[in-house]
Structure formats: structure tokens, C-alpha cells
Write a protein that holds these residues in place. Structure first.
Motif, PDB file in Angstrom:
ATOM      1  N   THR A  19      10.032   3.417   1.592  1.00 13.82           N
ATOM      2  CA  THR A  19       9.363   2.555   2.483  1.00 13.82           C
ATOM      3  C   THR A  19       8.992   1.032   1.775  1.00 13.82           C
ATOM      4  O   THR A  19       8.656   1.247   0.918  1.00 13.82           O
ATOM      5  CB  THR A  19       8.078   3.038   3.125  1.00 13.82           C
ATOM      6  OG1 THR A  19       8.465   4.202   3.751  1.00 13.82           O
ATOM      7  CG2 THR A  19       7.410   2.132   4.211  1.00 13.82           C
ATOM      8  N   ASP A  20       9.359   0.054   2.427  1.00 12.60           N
ATOM      9  CA  ASP A  20       9.031  -1.161   1.817  1.00 12.60           C
ATOM     10  C   ASP A  20       7.189  -1.428   2.098  1.00 12.60           C
ATOM     11  O   ASP A  20       6.901  -1.128   3.063  1.00 12.60           O
ATOM     12  CB  ASP A  20       9.531  -2.323   2.595  1.00 12.60           C
ATOM     13  CG  ASP A  20      11.220  -2.598   2.274  1.00 12.60           C
ATOM     14  OD1 ASP A  20      11.354  -2.212   0.843  1.00 12.60           O
ATOM     15  OD2 ASP A  20      11.933  -2.997   3.002  1.00 12.60           O
ATOM     16  N   GLN A  21       6.702  -1.786   0.912  1.00 13.12           N
ATOM     17  CA  GLN A  21       5.521  -2.088   1.277  1.00 13.12           C
ATOM     18  C   GLN A  21       4.809  -2.823   2.341  1.00 13.12           C
ATOM     19  O   GLN A  21       3.631  -2.701   2.640  1.00 13.12           O
ATOM     20  CB  GLN A  21       5.028  -2.734  -0.131  1.00 13.12           C
ATOM     21  CG  GLN A  21       3.495  -3.226  -0.245  1.00 13.12           C
ATOM     22  CD  GLN A  21       2.881  -3.528  -1.532  1.00 13.12           C
ATOM     23  OE1 GLN A  21       3.306  -2.771  -2.560  1.00 13.12           O
ATOM     24  NE2 GLN A  21       2.173  -4.456  -1.833  1.00 13.12           N
ATOM     25  N   TYR A  22       5.667  -3.824   2.855  1.00 11.35           N
ATOM     26  CA  TYR A  22       4.853  -4.511   4.120  1.00 11.35           C
ATOM     27  C   TYR A  22       4.890  -3.886   5.003  1.00 11.35           C
ATOM     28  O   TYR A  22       4.040  -4.332   5.993  1.00 11.35           O
ATOM     29  CB  TYR A  22       5.787  -5.786   4.248  1.00 11.35           C
ATOM     30  CG  TYR A  22       7.046  -5.911   4.677  1.00 11.35           C
ATOM     31  CD1 TYR A  22       7.616  -4.739   5.210  1.00 11.35           C
ATOM     32  CD2 TYR A  22       7.664  -7.185   4.777  1.00 11.35           C
ATOM     33  CE1 TYR A  22       8.904  -4.998   5.873  1.00 11.35           C
ATOM     34  CE2 TYR A  22       9.192  -7.225   5.387  1.00 11.35           C
ATOM     35  CZ  TYR A  22       9.704  -6.026   6.102  1.00 11.35           C
ATOM     36  OH  TYR A  22      10.683  -6.148   6.780  1.00 11.35           O
ATOM     37  N   GLU A  23       5.459  -2.559   5.067  1.00 11.40           N
ATOM     38  CA  GLU A  23       5.389  -1.874   6.289  1.00 11.40           C
ATOM     39  C   GLU A  23       3.898  -1.337   6.394  1.00 11.40           C
ATOM     40  O   GLU A  23       3.268  -1.024   7.386  1.00 11.40           O
ATOM     41  CB  GLU A  23       6.191  -0.511   6.199  1.00 11.40           C
ATOM     42  CG  GLU A  23       7.733  -0.911   6.014  1.00 11.40           C
ATOM     43  CD  GLU A  23       8.623  -1.376   7.085  1.00 11.40           C
ATOM     44  OE1 GLU A  23       8.008  -2.039   7.935  1.00 11.40           O
ATOM     45  OE2 GLU A  23       9.704  -1.819   6.587  1.00 11.40           O
ATOM     46  N   LEU A  24       3.438  -0.924   5.202  1.00  8.87           N
ATOM     47  CA  LEU A  24       2.010  -0.510   5.133  1.00  8.87           C
ATOM     48  C   LEU A  24       0.976  -1.530   5.260  1.00  8.87           C
ATOM     49  O   LEU A  24      -0.142  -1.309   5.773  1.00  8.87           O
ATOM     50  CB  LEU A  24       1.745   0.258   3.946  1.00  8.87           C
ATOM     51  CG  LEU A  24       2.432   1.545   3.619  1.00  8.87           C
ATOM     52  CD1 LEU A  24       2.205   2.236   2.340  1.00  8.87           C
ATOM     53  CD2 LEU A  24       2.352   2.444   4.746  1.00  8.87           C
ATOM     54  N   THR A  25       1.164  -2.757   4.827  1.00  9.39           N
ATOM     55  CA  THR A  25       0.284  -3.935   4.870  1.00  9.39           C
ATOM     56  C   THR A  25       0.274  -4.490   6.241  1.00  9.39           C
ATOM     57  O   THR A  25      -0.827  -4.922   6.765  1.00  9.39           O
ATOM     58  CB  THR A  25       0.665  -5.063   3.783  1.00  9.39           C
ATOM     59  OG1 THR A  25       1.927  -5.420   3.915  1.00  9.39           O
ATOM     60  CG2 THR A  25       0.453  -4.580   2.677  1.00  9.39           C
ATOM     61  N   MET A  26       1.468  -4.281   7.074  1.00  7.71           N
ATOM     62  CA  MET A  26       1.313  -4.550   8.339  1.00  7.71           C
ATOM     63  C   MET A  26       0.397  -3.695   9.213  1.00  7.71           C
ATOM     64  O   MET A  26      -0.053  -4.092  10.083  1.00  7.71           O
ATOM     65  CB  MET A  26       2.765  -4.821   8.981  1.00  7.71           C
ATOM     66  CG  MET A  26       3.616  -6.101   8.674  1.00  7.71           C
ATOM     67  SD  MET A  26       4.887  -6.135   9.630  1.00  7.71           S
ATOM     68  CE  MET A  26       6.103  -5.044   8.813  1.00  7.71           C
ATOM     69  N   ILE A  86      -2.927  -0.540  -2.629  1.00  6.34           N
ATOM     70  CA  ILE A  86      -2.026  -1.138  -1.708  1.00  6.34           C
ATOM     71  C   ILE A  86      -2.407  -1.419  -0.059  1.00  6.34           C
ATOM     72  O   ILE A  86      -2.135  -2.364   0.439  1.00  6.34           O
ATOM     73  CB  ILE A  86      -0.502  -0.330  -1.822  1.00  6.34           C
ATOM     74  CG1 ILE A  86       0.103  -0.485  -3.138  1.00  6.34           C
ATOM     75  CG2 ILE A  86       0.348  -0.710  -0.590  1.00  6.34           C
ATOM     76  CD1 ILE A  86       1.296   0.329  -3.620  1.00  6.34           C
TER      77      ILE A  86
ATOM     78  N   SER B 191       9.846  -4.371  -3.342  1.00  6.12           N
ATOM     79  CA  SER B 191       9.128  -3.985  -2.192  1.00  6.12           C
ATOM     80  C   SER B 191       9.188  -2.139  -2.030  1.00  6.12           C
ATOM     81  O   SER B 191       8.439  -1.966  -1.107  1.00  6.12           O
ATOM     82  CB  SER B 191      10.050  -4.536  -0.972  1.00  6.12           C
ATOM     83  OG  SER B 191      11.223  -3.827  -0.850  1.00  6.12           O
ATOM     84  N   LEU B 193       8.155   1.065  -2.290  1.00  2.00           N
ATOM     85  CA  LEU B 193       6.945   2.125  -2.846  1.00  2.00           C
ATOM     86  C   LEU B 193       7.221   3.362  -3.757  1.00  2.00           C
ATOM     87  O   LEU B 193       6.757   3.577  -4.911  1.00  2.00           O
ATOM     88  CB  LEU B 193       6.170   2.544  -1.746  1.00  2.00           C
ATOM     89  CG  LEU B 193       5.580   1.559  -1.121  1.00  2.00           C
ATOM     90  CD1 LEU B 193       4.828   1.987   0.285  1.00  2.00           C
ATOM     91  CD2 LEU B 193       4.406   0.798  -1.801  1.00  2.00           C
ATOM     92  N   GLY B 205       4.675  -7.056  -0.974  1.00  2.00           N
ATOM     93  CA  GLY B 205       4.926  -6.990   0.315  1.00  2.00           C
ATOM     94  C   GLY B 205       3.785  -7.550   1.324  1.00  2.00           C
ATOM     95  O   GLY B 205       2.878  -6.957   1.001  1.00  2.00           O
ATOM     96  N   THR B 206       3.977  -8.242   2.233  1.00  2.86           N
ATOM     97  CA  THR B 206       3.210  -8.516   3.006  1.00  2.86           C
ATOM     98  C   THR B 206       3.267  -8.303   4.774  1.00  2.86           C
ATOM     99  O   THR B 206       2.687  -7.449   5.152  1.00  2.86           O
ATOM    100  CB  THR B 206       2.399  -9.977   3.085  1.00  2.86           C
ATOM    101  OG1 THR B 206       3.594 -10.856   2.999  1.00  2.86           O
ATOM    102  CG2 THR B 206       1.896 -10.128   1.459  1.00  2.86           C
ATOM    103  N   PHE B 211       5.510  -8.559  12.987  1.00  2.00           N
ATOM    104  CA  PHE B 211       4.155  -8.426  13.023  1.00  2.00           C
ATOM    105  C   PHE B 211       3.635  -9.687  13.742  1.00  2.00           C
ATOM    106  O   PHE B 211       2.581  -9.455  14.575  1.00  2.00           O
ATOM    107  CB  PHE B 211       3.610  -8.389  11.626  1.00  2.00           C
ATOM    108  CG  PHE B 211       2.051  -8.387  11.564  1.00  2.00           C
ATOM    109  CD1 PHE B 211       1.237  -7.298  11.783  1.00  2.00           C
ATOM    110  CD2 PHE B 211       1.304  -9.771  11.407  1.00  2.00           C
ATOM    111  CE1 PHE B 211      -0.132  -7.452  11.531  1.00  2.00           C
ATOM    112  CE2 PHE B 211      -0.042  -9.760  11.439  1.00  2.00           C
ATOM    113  CZ  PHE B 211      -0.728  -8.442  11.304  1.00  2.00           C
TER     114      PHE B 211
END
Lengths: 442, 442
Positions: A19-26, A86, B191, B193, B205-206, B211
């Protein structure tokens, strides 16, 4: 052993970190903003086929279902996310309980697709759907690319056998998925034991040049192989001199020799010579397998050669020039509010250029001409017109979080053969061209 | 968290089935013939670089060591081989006790290579070495292809940041290896994880367009993101109108806004406009990240643009046109008999054409000119000439079956940077050409 028994479910580890990190930050930001629970519709589709290709092949759907089912955040994963900071604590708590509880519809695996085809539709809360983006795209983009190459090769090979032997040319686990996708696309077998183990695909293989070189003479090597693997084995005849090796092979194994394999040289020429020599030696039923840097064009060019089976490696596992598809996973509709009864609003990115998309939950159907041949991919939002109702392409795959669309790999493989056969004949021409049927939006 | 702590050993399942069937059938035949225990030397090398490339990058060695260590046949695997009748009972018994007990030498990971470079040398009995062929080649061919692309991109990017974000464009586990190889090649972060989890690579990642679309307005989305992730976050500004989004981004986050991301359009033009606008708004320290279909050529063409970091996806994980290397694993010498003291005999395939190879166990050294710049890859068999003795390229990786060559990923990454810096300047030209130094055989 039946592929239905072995194929699924397989031993998939937690897929939550693919999973790309931005999925979790979103997710974190949406949880805080109170928007995470808005009902949402995501769709996976591609804006275009790889240049020159006439159709795409949906592959990987079965693996997507495994990935969704195994998408859980266990303690080790949560600890990692916490240590790295994260996401915040409320998000970690939410993730600890996560499992997908929504619905997934999509093109059944093996079906063909075209630009815009809504190959997968994922519905649920924004939070639960957005997390699945990366792993769904990884699987569909990889597996569909391999299946598309395999399909072209199998069309070119006609009734001759196709062996997938590209494991050494790609990541060791991508290789297993590639074997699976190749089988969907029409290959008959694989050299990859892990693909046999996990998906029940028939495995084959006998010997390499190293085996001949290990022994004091080619005669010793052939004798050792025949004594151990039987006369039905395939002897590799191009370590030294092909003509001498073929003579020796028949001398050692007799006319019951299963096959000879040629892995270098001008395959067209060598295959003709070897066939003639085998026939003269009385080994008329001994088959010829060729295996050197083949792709769909080389396979097609050998159509007139006396070849019984093709082994394909590099060009198969690298998608024959197109190692990935360009599928994207887009939010196409979401509820006005987090209220479960709030109406859905179509949404779409509106910037200029090639990356815009069409909002709204889509249906898809294939329109056939009077002979039953596909003539258009029809895509729309809202009601499906009556005359297309029985040709809809999407099937239910996951219902309220439960996988309902699992099926044996042989069913998928047969579906692909049927779907390709339902396209205009020009679909399997190897020359570059546009998508063989147009996409029409209603 | 340190990559040394997290990187290795990682949780690798048994790698024994990442193997082409013929490795096992060769084993069976050699066991029966009494040749399986002949001492043997296998070498992994490539006959050529991908067309136009000036150097290759050794990557995956650390993963090879994991794979060798975990190459065991457990009960489930043996049962599978028995049920499918892939090998006979004596072979199954032999496999049940298998672990590699030989020696492996090779180029250290991160080093550059050229045609013929003996990147890995595996020595032991024929039986124990031949089994490792497929998984060793899978890893080296995949990882080195990605690292080579990454190295070109990092040379083009200079001191600007490079983010690996290609997980969605390749197989989900190939993506993890690709992140690792990209880091070796000079990328700064990923990106993915899973790559952070397994190899300690920094993750970033953001947010995505979804979003913004989830929210009732771009302002709501930006506000939600800044409230949750802080003013240092990266706001995606091309969902609707870039100019309006940049204005809004600075209004919401203030001049402390970390960065804006542009994912579509003419990046050169848009980056200049956005930089000017940010400066006018007082956000002179807000960075610009661009992420749309980049490769090394696009990165180079943006050298004059006010860009702070590049996010690279598809072209990174597909090796920028060369998704695999053409490394092979060849038997180059073997003992005359199974006697442990029997002398080694060089062996090589002798058929005509491009697939012939050079027999004998090889050494390799890099010859430098008076300025300390590489001028030739020198490869030979037998004694290493005295003047090359201190520039030998092979190091000990496995000794008597024990891994001795494991190292932290940051060491590997630094080695690659140094190795590339030691090549003639033309190595990092993006124009197509031959290998930047010749391979000389002594």
C-alpha cells in the motif's frame, strides 16, 4: 490434481502493507474531517490500451479477491506504522479493526477489455475503499499485462503447445503470478514449480546445457537422462553439434524418444533439418520443442516450421514490450455526507489533458452484431438500455465483504478463449492497430 | 529506525519452489548416473548490456543470500513433488536434507558491471549448485534491471530528491524489491509501506486526487489535510485549476506549506508558473514535487525547472524500457569425477551463435587510468596479474553454506554512488551508446 482444488484460496500473507503511504494519510485526514465514512464508488479502468494492441485481457481478479480478504493490519504492521509515525493513534485504532465490508463488481477474469472498460468497481465507505487502491492496481496491472502478451502468443501458436518458462527473467513471485496469467491467456504449462504448487498449473522440464556439460560426453548425458527420466523425455540437442546430437539422441532413446529441444540458432532452418533427420531415423513421432528468445512474432514466423511446442520466457514475463497496463483506480462518486442514506454525487478530476475521467458509477455491456461478433464496448451511467441488459459485463465478486466470485482457473482460461473468439477476426492480427472495437459512452 | 536493523534477515518463506522443474529432473538423473556430486563452478553473467546502456548495476545480492539460506524442501513441498511425480523417491530423500553447503563469491551489491562480468560465482557439488539457478537469476535479473534505471534517473536528478512510487505498476512483491533496488540506485524514499517495513527505506506520501474529490470543495480538502498532517504536508494542486489551488493552498496552510505536488500537464511550464506564484505569495520555501510519467529523460529535461523532487512510478519499476537483464547462470567448470580431489575441467557450450560462453572459473578486476578512472573490466582465468591484484571485484558472500557477505542497504547504496562516480563521465550521458569501458579477457 485439479486446479480447482489447489488454486484458491492460497496462502497469501497479510496484504495490508502492499500500500502506498498516502492511502493511510488520506484515511487519517478524512477520519479527522468526518468524511471517511462517506459512501464512495471507486472504479479501476484504463484510458488506453498499450500502443498498437487490439484488446486487453482482464487477469489477476482471483488474486485481487485473495488480497482483499487478507487485507488486515496485525500487531507487527501496526507497530511499524506507530514507530514510524506514519499515522496517528485514532487511525491505528481504526486500522486494527479493518476488514473490507463493501461490495466489488467487475469484469470476470479472462474477459477482454477496452479503453474505459470499468474492469473493477469497489463500493463502500471512502476509508475502506481507498486503502485497497495500491494492491488492486499492482495485481491488475501486472497480471493483465502478462495475460495480454500470452493471449497474443497463444493466438499465434494455434493448436501447438506453449510452455511458460520465464521465471528467471522476473521477480521470483511475479513469476508465479506470470505463470498464472499466462495460463489464463492460453499457455498450456509452466516450468515454474511454485506456479504448479499454488495454482495447479501443469509443470514441465527436463534438462539444460549444464547437464550435458557435467558429463564426460553427450552420450553419457543422454544415457543418464533417458535412464532416469525414460524414453519419453525431451533431450536438449544444441550443446555441441545439432545433427550429431539428434543422431545420438535417437540411438540412445530409440524412436520412442519424446522430444528434442532446440535452444539456439536459426530455429526455422534447424527445425526443418531436425524434423527431416528424425523422420529418416524412424523417429517420426518424436516432437520438436523450440525455446530461444521467442515472442508472438517469432511464434507466428515459425507457423510453417515443423515445431510442436514453443517455450517462451523473457517476452512473456515482460509483457512483450508492455510490462504493465495503465489501469487507474478513481473515485467516481461519493455521498454528499457521511449519512448512510445520503445520495451519491458523481465526481471527476477536471484538470486539462489526458488525465481527466468521467464521473458516476458505470455499467458496461458488449454490443454484438447480427453474427454474434462484438462490435462495441458500451459504457454508461444510470439505467442500462433494455437491448443491452443481457450482455452486461460486470459480475458480483465481493458482497458485504464476503468473496462470492471465486472460480477455478480453468474456467477463467476457457472464458478468455471464448471472449477472444467473440471479437472480430482482426483482433488477433499481430500488426499494430487501434482497439478492435470502439468504446461508446451512453 | 536503521536499515541495518530492519533490512536483513527478513521474513523469506522457503524459496525452494522458485525453481524451474528441470533443475530437479537434472538432479534426479545426475544422482542416478553418479555425477551429481562432481564439484562444479557456476557463474552468473550477462553477454551484453541492454541496448544503448553504458553500464549495469549489480542489485539483489542481499536478496540472493536470503534466498539461498531459505532454500529448503519442507514436507508440503516434498508432498507436492511426490504427488505430481516430478522426481523419484531417492531424489525426494536427497532434497529433504538439502541445504547449500558450498561457496559463493560475487561482485558486491551496488557495484557496476559490464558484458562478461562474473557477477556471481557458485561453487559446490553440481547437485547443490544447479538447484539455485532459477531463483538466483530471478532476483539478479529483476533487481539489477530496476537499479540500472534508478541509477540513470538519479544521475539525471543530481541533488534533487527522488521518490519511488511505482508499486501500483508492478506485481505487489516485485514492487518491494523494486523499491529496494531503486534505493540502491540512488532514490531517496518510497511510497511503498512494505518496502519501509522490510528494508527500512524511508517512506513518504500525503494525498491523491480522490481526497480532494471526496470533499465538498478543494478548500475543505486542503483544510482537512493540513489540520491532520500539519502545515509541512504536500498538497496536490491539479485536481481542478492549478493557479487557484496554489493560491488556496497557501491561504490554508500559510507560507510554512511544505510542498505542492503537480501530477499532470506540461510540467516545465507549470513548475515555473507555480514557483513564481508561490514566491509572490511569500511561500518561497514551499517545495515543488512533480510526478507525472517521469523517466530519466523527463527528469533531465526538467533540470532547468524549479523542481525540488521527482516522484517516479511506471518507468522505474519497468526498468525504463528494459524490465529485465539477460543474466545467465552457466556451468563453467566441473570435476572429472565425483572424487573430492578430482581436478576441475573448464566446460562451455560450443554451438554457433550468440549463446556460446567461456569455460573456466573467472576472476575480474577493474583497471584504472592514471587519474583513477575506470578504463577496462579485465576478466581472466588462472592467476590474477600482480598489477590488478588490488582491484579485484569479487568478494566472499557465502562460505561453506554460511552467509558471510550480508551488509546494510545504506552501505550498498553508498557503494553504488562511488562505483558510478569512478566511471568515465560519459557513463551518465543518457544518449545511447556502448558499454562505457571495454571488457578485456586475459
Amino acid at each position: 490434481m485439479n486446479t480447482a482444488d489447489l488454486g484458491l484460496p492460497v496462502d497469501v500473507p497479510s496484504t495490508a502493507l502492499f500500500t502506498d503511504q498516502y492511502e493511510l494519510t488520506m484515511l487519517q485526514a478524512a477520519l479527522k474531517a468526518g468524511t471517511a465514512e462517506r459512501r464512495s464508488v471507486f472504479e479501476a479502468f484504463t484510458r488506453r490500451l498499450p500502443e498498437g494492441r487490439r484488446y486487453g485481457v482482464v487477469a489477476g481478479t482471483g488474486r485481487v479477491l485473495d488480497a482483499v480478504e487478507n487485507f488486515r493490519f496485525d500487531a507487527a504492521v501496526l507497530d511499524f506504522l506507530r514507530e514510524r509515525a506514519i499515522v496517528d493513534e485514532p487511525t491505528l485504532e481504526w486500522l486494527a479493526d479493518y476488514r473490507f465490508r463493501g461490495d466489488i463488481w467487475g469484469y470476470p477474469e479472462g474477459e477482454v477489455y477496452f479503453p474505459g472498460s470499468p474492469i473493477l468497481r469497489v463500493e463502500g465507505s471512502f476509508a475502506e475503499c481507498v486503502l485497497l487502491e495500491t494492491v488492486i492496481l499492482s495485481i491488475l496491472n501486472h497480471d493483465s499485462a502478462i495475460a495480454a502478451a500470452a493471449s497474443r502468443m497463444s493466438a499465434a501458436a494455434g493448436s501447438r503447445g506453449l510452455i511458460e518458462m520465464g521465471a528467471r527473467r522476473t521477480h521470483e513471485l511475479a513469476a508465479v503470478a506470470a505463470s498464472r496469467a499466462a495460463y489464463v491467456g492460453g499457455f498450456n504449462s509452466t516450468s515454474d514449480l511454485a506456479a504448479g504448487f499454488r495454482y495447479g498449473i501443469p509443470t514441465v522440464g527436463t534438462s539444460a546445457h549444464a547437464f550435458t556439460l557435467l558429463h564426460d560426453s553427450e552420450r553419457d548425458a543422454f544415457t543418464a537422462q533417458v535412464e532416469s527420466l525414460g524414453r519419453g523425455t525431451t533431450l536438449l540437442v544444441d550443446t555441441y553439434d545439432v545433427t550429431e546430437a539428434v543422431r545420438l539422441a535417437v540411438e540412445v532413446a530409440g524412436p520412442e524418444l519424446g522430444a528434442v529441444r532446440i535452444d539456439s540458432g536459426d530455429l526455422l532452418l534447424v527445425a526443418h533439418r531436425v524434423r527431416q533427420q528424425l523422420d529418416e531415423l524412424g523417429a517420426a513421432r518424436t516432437k520438436i520443442v523450440v525455446t530461444s528468445d521467442l515472442d508472438e512474432y517469432a511464434i507466428a514466423s515459425l507457423a510453417a516450421a515443423p515445431v510442436d511446442a514453443y517455450g517462451v520466457g523473457t517476452q512473456l514475463v515482460t509483457g512483450s514490450g508492455h510490462p504493465t497496463c495503465s489501469m487507474v483506480y478513481k473515485l467516481v462518486a461519493r455521498a454528499e455526507s457521511a449519512d448512510v442514506n445520503a445520495p451519491l454525487v458523481p465526481v471527476a478530476k477536471k484538470s486539462l489533458g489526458a488525465k481527466s475521467s468521467i464521473g458516476g458509477r458505470k455499467w458496461a455491456a458488449r454490443r454484438l452484431d447480427r453474427d454474434g461478433v462484438a462490435e462495441a464496448e458500451v459504457i454508461g451511467t444510470g439505467e442500462v438500455p433494455g437491448e443491452l441488459a443481457d450482455r452486461q459485463l460486470q459480475v458480483e465478486l465481493v458482497k458485504g465483504g464476503e468473496v462470492v466470485g471465486r472460480e477455478p482457473l480453468d474456467v477463467v482460461r476457457d472464458r478468455h478463449a471464448a471472449a477472444r473468439a467473440g471479437l472480430p477476426l482482426s483482433a488477433t492480427q499481430l500488426s499494430r492497430g487501434e482497439a478492435v472495437i470502439p468504446t461508446e459512452y451512453l
